[in-house]
Motif scaffolding. Structure first.
Motif, PDB file in Angstrom:
ATOM      1  N   ILE A   4     -22.516 -64.024   1.670  1.00  0.00           N
ATOM      2  CA  ILE A   4     -22.787 -63.817   0.241  1.00  0.00           C
ATOM      3  C   ILE A   4     -21.697 -64.770  -0.524  1.00  0.00           C
ATOM      4  O   ILE A   4     -20.224 -64.239  -0.273  1.00  0.00           O
ATOM      5  N   THR A   5     -21.753 -65.627  -1.323  1.00  0.00           N
ATOM      6  CA  THR A   5     -20.989 -66.255  -2.116  1.00  0.00           C
ATOM      7  C   THR A   5     -21.554 -66.010  -3.447  1.00  0.00           C
ATOM      8  O   THR A   5     -22.687 -66.273  -3.704  1.00  0.00           O
ATOM      9  N   VAL A   6     -20.626 -65.457  -4.650  1.00  0.00           N
ATOM     10  CA  VAL A   6     -20.856 -65.535  -5.836  1.00  0.00           C
ATOM     11  C   VAL A   6     -20.203 -66.515  -6.781  1.00  0.00           C
ATOM     12  O   VAL A   6     -19.177 -66.462  -6.606  1.00  0.00           O
ATOM     13  N   THR A   8     -19.202 -67.947 -10.055  1.00  0.00           N
ATOM     14  CA  THR A   8     -18.967 -67.197 -11.507  1.00  0.00           C
ATOM     15  C   THR A   8     -17.914 -68.359 -12.396  1.00  0.00           C
ATOM     16  O   THR A   8     -17.287 -69.202 -11.772  1.00  0.00           O
ATOM     17  N   CYS A  15     -21.562 -62.050 -14.532  1.00  0.00           N
ATOM     18  CA  CYS A  15     -20.760 -62.319 -13.129  1.00  0.00           C
ATOM     19  C   CYS A  15     -20.139 -61.074 -12.888  1.00  0.00           C
ATOM     20  O   CYS A  15     -20.085 -60.673 -11.925  1.00  0.00           O
ATOM     21  N   VAL A  18     -22.775 -58.773 -11.394  1.00  0.00           N
ATOM     22  CA  VAL A  18     -23.175 -59.054 -10.226  1.00  0.00           C
ATOM     23  C   VAL A  18     -22.058 -58.541  -9.226  1.00  0.00           C
ATOM     24  O   VAL A  18     -22.287 -57.906  -8.163  1.00  0.00           O
ATOM     25  N   LYS A  19     -20.651 -58.936  -9.260  1.00  0.00           N
ATOM     26  CA  LYS A  19     -19.544 -58.513  -8.474  1.00  0.00           C
ATOM     27  C   LYS A  19     -19.584 -56.977  -8.532  1.00  0.00           C
ATOM     28  O   LYS A  19     -19.297 -56.474  -7.470  1.00  0.00           O
ATOM     29  N   PHE A  29     -18.468 -60.058  -0.187  1.00  0.00           N
ATOM     30  CA  PHE A  29     -18.924 -61.105  -0.916  1.00  0.00           C
ATOM     31  C   PHE A  29     -17.718 -62.186  -1.058  1.00  0.00           C
ATOM     32  O   PHE A  29     -16.483 -61.633  -1.074  1.00  0.00           O
ATOM     33  N   GLU A  31     -15.953 -64.748  -3.775  1.00  0.00           N
ATOM     34  CA  GLU A  31     -16.453 -65.045  -5.229  1.00  0.00           C
ATOM     35  C   GLU A  31     -15.670 -66.614  -5.348  1.00  0.00           C
ATOM     36  O   GLU A  31     -14.538 -66.588  -4.845  1.00  0.00           O
ATOM     37  N   THR A  56     -25.684 -66.693  -6.847  1.00  0.00           N
ATOM     38  CA  THR A  56     -25.380 -66.024  -5.831  1.00  0.00           C
ATOM     39  C   THR A  56     -26.108 -66.338  -4.632  1.00  0.00           C
ATOM     40  O   THR A  56     -27.448 -66.633  -4.550  1.00  0.00           O
ATOM     41  N   ILE A  71     -31.221 -59.598  -4.927  1.00  0.00           N
ATOM     42  CA  ILE A  71     -29.982 -59.559  -4.081  1.00  0.00           C
ATOM     43  C   ILE A  71     -30.483 -58.684  -2.854  1.00  0.00           C
ATOM     44  O   ILE A  71     -30.308 -59.306  -1.764  1.00  0.00           O
TER      45      ILE A  71
END
Length: 77
Positions: A4-6, A8, A15, A18-19, A29, A31, A56, A71
């Motif tokens: 998982i990559t967010v 931002t 953002c 989500v985090k 995840f 970031e 994401t 998600i």
């Protein structure tokens, strides 16, 4: 294990949402702040056609914006 990559920016309230959501669910995840790493924004736009954040990526599936249901669905697949 899902990767998982967010993506931002520093000032984006969605953002943070989500985090926080991922952290509250104990979901690890990575970031990437696209303000600090603008080369990643090109990757995001090429993949999704969207300029906004958060975005994401979950094992190649993209979730745009703050979408907890999206998600969780991506994590189940």
């Amino acid at each position: 294990m899902k990767n998982i990559t967010v993506y931002t920016t520093t000032t984006c309230p969605f953002c943070v949402m989500v985090k926080n959501f991922l952290s509250e669910q104990n979901i690890p995840f990575t970031e990437i702040n696209v303000e600090q790493n603008p080369e990643y924004m090109k990757k995001v736009v090429e993949a999704t056609g969207q300029f906004g954040v958060p975005q994401t990526e979950i094992n190649g599936k993209w979730i745009v914006g703050f979408d907890p249901n999206g998600i969780m669905q991506a994590l189940q697949n």
